[in-house]
Design an enzyme around this catalytic site. Structure first.
Site, PDB file in Angstrom:
ATOM      1  N   ASP A   1       2.929 -28.344   2.314  1.00  0.00           N
ATOM      2  CA  ASP A   1       3.431 -27.112   2.959  1.00  0.00           C
ATOM      3  C   ASP A   1       2.466 -25.933   2.793  1.00  0.00           C
ATOM      4  OD1 ASP A   1       3.683 -26.562   0.304  1.00  0.00           O
ATOM      5  OD2 ASP A   1       5.825 -26.102   0.340  1.00  0.00           O
TER       6      ASP A   1
ATOM      7  N   GLN B   1      -8.819  -0.008   0.227  1.00  0.00           N
ATOM      8  CA  GLN B   1      -7.615   0.779   0.556  1.00  0.00           C
ATOM      9  C   GLN B   1      -7.070   1.346  -0.756  1.00  0.00           C
ATOM     10  OE1 GLN B   1      -5.794   0.557   3.982  1.00  0.00           O
ATOM     11  NE2 GLN B   1      -4.805   2.407   3.219  1.00  0.00           N
TER      12      GLN B   1
ATOM     13  N   LYS C   1     -23.764   8.382   8.751  1.00  0.00           N
ATOM     14  CA  LYS C   1     -22.901   7.437   9.477  1.00  0.00           C
ATOM     15  C   LYS C   1     -21.529   8.043   9.713  1.00  0.00           C
ATOM     16  CE  LYS C   1     -20.595   3.824   7.455  1.00  0.00           C
ATOM     17  NZ  LYS C   1     -20.506   2.587   6.691  1.00  0.00           N
TER      18      LYS C   1
END
Ligand code: R5P
Length: 304
Positions: free
Chosen positions: A33, A92, A191
């Protein structure tokens, strides 16, 4: 005792050799699974170091890391040092937009909750991520290892014509570190990120940096062997832009270095297509570009 998770087994073997420590094997397989089975072979020492990067597939590698740490504690380890050479989700570290998950915080909390007693990583994208840990947490620079490689492979004769370039101001510290070691000048480009896979790069005049130090002007790139250095190459968009602009300003040749060669979305192909001679990454992540080993840096950190 050193244990390598399946994302970092070769690196773990090299670290064990550097330290003359036993390498303990982890057996993993998938149930039909898709769930993961994990078994640690051998007798567990009181102090164990786990090495496992959490790059792609991030969730699987992270889950495996948590399984190993927790299992080691259950099996009797008193102290588990965790080395995550490349830490996924570290980009993050805050909510950039309302409602976003602070992924880096959750990952740190999970590693600590699993039983980590100490944490080590390399050139983490935002160092403040380490503040999410309550355990000792260190960020090590792979720049000396990269510089040593460059010095051996490229600069046997002279480093005079080389110019180390950061593709954005955030990476300027890396360029300074490398250029100091190999003995040449350095500068940075400007940038602007327009989206996850779109960036715009511009030439900036950085004759004098914020600290008032003299640096070279990007105009002086003409005829130089440009060495671009960044922490991460993901889609390669940042580097492709940098190569294009450096070629436009007359760079003679371009080599590209990074700590973490994620190289997703055909990043490497796009970088070579843009004109790079070589991509030089470390083995924080296994890739065809992992030419620099950080095994010795890990071993040195573990000896401290
Ligand atoms: C961001 O500031 C990082 O230092 C890298 O420049 C960035 O993650 C590279 O991403 P990409 O290769 O997708 O442009």
């Amino acid at each position: 005792m050193i244990i390598g998770g399946s994302a970092s087994q070769d690196l773990a073997a090299h670290v064990a050799r550097e330290l003359n420590e036993e390498l303990c094997y982890v057996e993993t397989k998938k149930f039909p699974d898709g769930e993961k089975y994990l078994r640690i072979n051998g007798t567990i020492d009181e102090e164990v170091t786990v090495i496992q990067s959490t790059g792609y597939p991030q969730d699987e590698n992270l889950m495996e890391l948590l399984f190993i740490i927790s299992n080691l504690k259950d099996l009797g380890a008193k102290k588990v040092k965790v080395v995550v050479p490349y830490m996924g989700y570290a980009r993050q570290e805050k909510r950039f937009n309302p409602g976003e998950t602070i992924s880096a915080k959750i990952v740190c909390e999970l590693i600590q909750a699993a039983g980590a007693d100490e944490f080590i990583t390399f050139n983490i994208h935002e160092e403040c991520v380490l503040n999410f840990f309550d355990i000792p947490a260190r960020n090590i620079s792979a720049m000396p290892a990269i510089a040593e490689y460059l010095a051996k492979k490229f600069f046997k004769k002279s480093s005079k014509e080389a110019l180390v370039i950061a593709p954005d101001k955030g990476a300027y510290g890396f360029a300074q570190e490398i250029s100091k070691i190999i003995g040449c000048e350095c500068t940075y480009l400007s940038k602007v990120r327009l989206g996850p896979d779109k960036v715009e790069t511009r030439i900036v005049d950085v004759r004098c940096d914020d600290a008032g130090e003299n640096t070279v002007n990007v105009d002086s790139v003409k005829g130089k062997h440009a060495i671009i250095i960044d922490d991460i190459i993901a889609t390669g968009g940042t580097i492709v832009n940098a190569i294009n602009i450096l070629k436009q300003y007359g760079a003679d040749s371009v080599d590209v270095c990074c700590v973490h060669p994620i190289l997703t979305n055909n990043g490497a192909v796009r970088i070579y297509e843009a004109g790079a001679n070589k991509i030089i990454g470390t083995n924080s992540l296994s890739s065809d570009t992992s030419r620099v080993s950080i095994a010795k840096s890990i071993a040195d950190a573990l000896r401290e």
